[in-house]
Design an enzyme around this catalytic site. Structure first.
Site, mmCIF file in Angstrom:
data_model
loop_
_atom_site.group_PDB
_atom_site.id
_atom_site.type_symbol
_atom_site.label_atom_id
_atom_site.label_comp_id
_atom_site.label_asym_id
_atom_site.label_seq_id
_atom_site.Cartn_x
_atom_site.Cartn_y
_atom_site.Cartn_z
ATOM 1 C CD GLU A 193 93.502 56.917 5.776
ATOM 2 O OE1 GLU A 193 93.708 56.685 4.572
ATOM 3 O OE2 GLU A 193 94.408 57.242 6.578
ATOM 4 C CG ASP A 197 95.233 48.424 6.817
ATOM 5 O OD1 ASP A 197 95.462 47.198 6.706
ATOM 6 O OD2 ASP A 197 95.068 49.159 5.832
ATOM 7 C CG ASP A 226 89.704 44.915 -2.842
ATOM 8 O OD1 ASP A 226 89.017 44.966 -3.889
ATOM 9 O OD2 ASP A 226 90.490 43.995 -2.588
ATOM 10 C CG ASP A 239 91.919 53.913 -8.410
ATOM 11 O OD1 ASP A 239 91.650 53.487 -7.271
ATOM 12 O OD2 ASP A 239 92.267 53.170 -9.346
#
Length: 220
Positions: free
Chosen positions: A47, A72, A121, A157
């Protein structure tokens, strides 16, 4: 730097499920995740931009016969997922602290079975296109790391980023689109994710934002 962050960074140094600069495994892990980190031959799912690791850990709970790696750069965020996995004894979850631009330094050819790009982002300005995790630059980087037939999942989203990505992959001859929706939680695919939501996804959903989802694979 706050004392809380210092404590979290110190714990990351000790937690064996965190792979980061300064640990010997950081320089040795490429092509050897099964051997050096998980000690099993199970498929590897990655991920990107995993944040606090809710989705990575949630998948690890659901699929104990697969290995999951959250990527990350923010150590204080990774700490949360790492600590949760440690506390629950979820041994098939690990975290890689690095810039995603450096991903090819940590995964060998065909080492990844599935790739998740979750709520990255959107970088909406035209001049920032190369920074989008679904831009041609990044797709070309992912391709050799993913085994033949391996899946790529994308959730966001952001309508602009989703439409940009969908148009881009539809134009590529080396990509097969398997499914997509502009309203994931009203689609027949919603149960495939076992209700696992990141903090950001829950926040967006609670505000009435529709979650978009795309599943694809690179052709041989």
């Amino acid at each position: 730097m706050s004392r809380k962050k210092l404590v979290r960074f110190a714990q990351n140094e000790l937690n064996p499920n965190v792979v980061q600069a300064g640990k010997p495994i950081f320089e040795e892990i490429k092509g050897h995740w099964n051997e050096k980190q998980f000690q099993n031959p199970n498929p590897i799912v990655v991920e990107l931009a995993c944040g606090r690791g809710e989705f990575t850990v949630g998948l690890g709970r659901e699929y104990p016969s697969q290995n999951f790696i959250g990527v990350d750069i923010k150590g204080s965020r990774i700490w949360k997922g790492s600590s949760t996995a440690t506390a629950e004894g979820i041994a098939n979850v690990a975290f890689l602290r690095t810039q995603i631009q450096q991903l090819e330094d940590f995964f060998g050819e065909g080492e990844i079975s599935e790739l998740w790009i979750t709520f990255p982002d959107p970088f909406p300005r035209d001049g920032d296109e190369k920074r989008r995790l679904t831009s041609p630059k990044f797709l070309d980087m992912y391709k050799p790391m993913i085994k033949p037939g391996g899946l790529v999942h994308f959730k966001t989203d952001n309508t602009g980023l989703f439409d940009y990505t969908l148009e881009l992959v539809q134009a590529r001859e080396d990509i097969e689109i398997l499914a997509f929706t502009h309203d994931f939680y009203q689609s027949e695919m919603k149960d495939d994710h076992h209700g696992i939501k990141t903090r950001y996804e829950k926040m967006f959903s609670d505000k009435g934002e529709k979650i978009k989802y795309l599943k694809l694979r690179f052709k041989d």
